[in-house]
Design an enzyme around this catalytic site. Sequence first.
Site, PDB file in Angstrom:
ATOM      1  CE  LYS A 153      59.134  60.181 -64.190  1.00  0.00           C
ATOM      2  NZ  LYS A 153      58.489  61.362 -63.550  1.00  0.00           N
ATOM      3  CE  LYS A 249      56.861  64.054 -57.484  1.00  0.00           C
ATOM      4  NZ  LYS A 249      57.431  64.454 -58.787  1.00  0.00           N
TER       5      LYS A 249
END
Length: 330
Positions: A153, A249
């Site tokens: 991240k 997703k």
Amino acid sequence: MSAELTFAVSIDRFPLRVPFVISRGAKTEAVVVSVTVSDGRFTGRGECTPYGRYGETPEYVASAISAVADTPHLLANRAALLAGMPAGAARNALDCALWDLEAKGSGVAASKRAGITGSVAPVTTCFTLSLDTPEEMARCAKDAGQYGLLKLKLGGDGDMDRMAAVRQARPDARLVADANEAWSEDMVGPFLAAAGNAGFELIEQPLPAGADDMLEGLAHSVPVCADESVHTRKDLPAVLHRYDAVNIKLDKAGGLTEALALRDAAREAGLRVMVGSMVATSLAVAPAFILAQGAEWVDLDGPLLLSVDRDPPARLDGGLLYPPPARLWG
């Protein structure tokens, strides 16, 4: 609500092993919305993760699901749900619950109903390293030695150092990174070059959705993946000349039904596929295993970040993530 189907909705919380940090903030628990749909004989289950980036809260999503009681025709079948409810977390929970209900009622696994002839294969999943200092991310990368695929991240300033530090700590690992829309246009060129130098396979969503037009025609050695810029099939035309891959997703697509259609459309358009998930339980990632078969990258580590999961859970063995048993879902 029709006489044939009833459903129940709850907001559930699952604590994380350690805080999960991205460019937008940190969380210490997974807050999910769970739904069951029953025909009186069989019960299907679904789960979604409301995402504040898209204006969703757990209370809002639970309310949207409960409102289906006033429009019971939406639960007649998955096609009706797809046509009558907008994409997002609420539709995802209901869609996945209907898949599960169909599987349990028919005795035919959801994977077979989705066209998979054999068993659902385990997947090599990314293991996510939260946004932190280069030194701390390098330490976490070393501690995650059982994972061969790491996902960093990122957050903008300092990202070149983060990528270099993790690569130095884990020369053996496959690496991808998610900027979560945190880069500026000035960062894109040098940061992508740094990613290439460090041997990264993929960079997700470097620029904010809707402000990523500079990617069109940009020369880059590392594939760039659309996440926030693509939710459903209708978003594909805008990203075809900007991105090399899409992260699909279930919560963005609004369920497995649309996600499978989006996957097929993306492949037909020449885009590579990553299958991702929010921080959620094994109930949320179980249907994503169907979607993940054959994907170039899989990021379904949400249950691995929890200190408490559903029973029975997905399990990690020998670096592979195995789907939970069908008695949980599918």
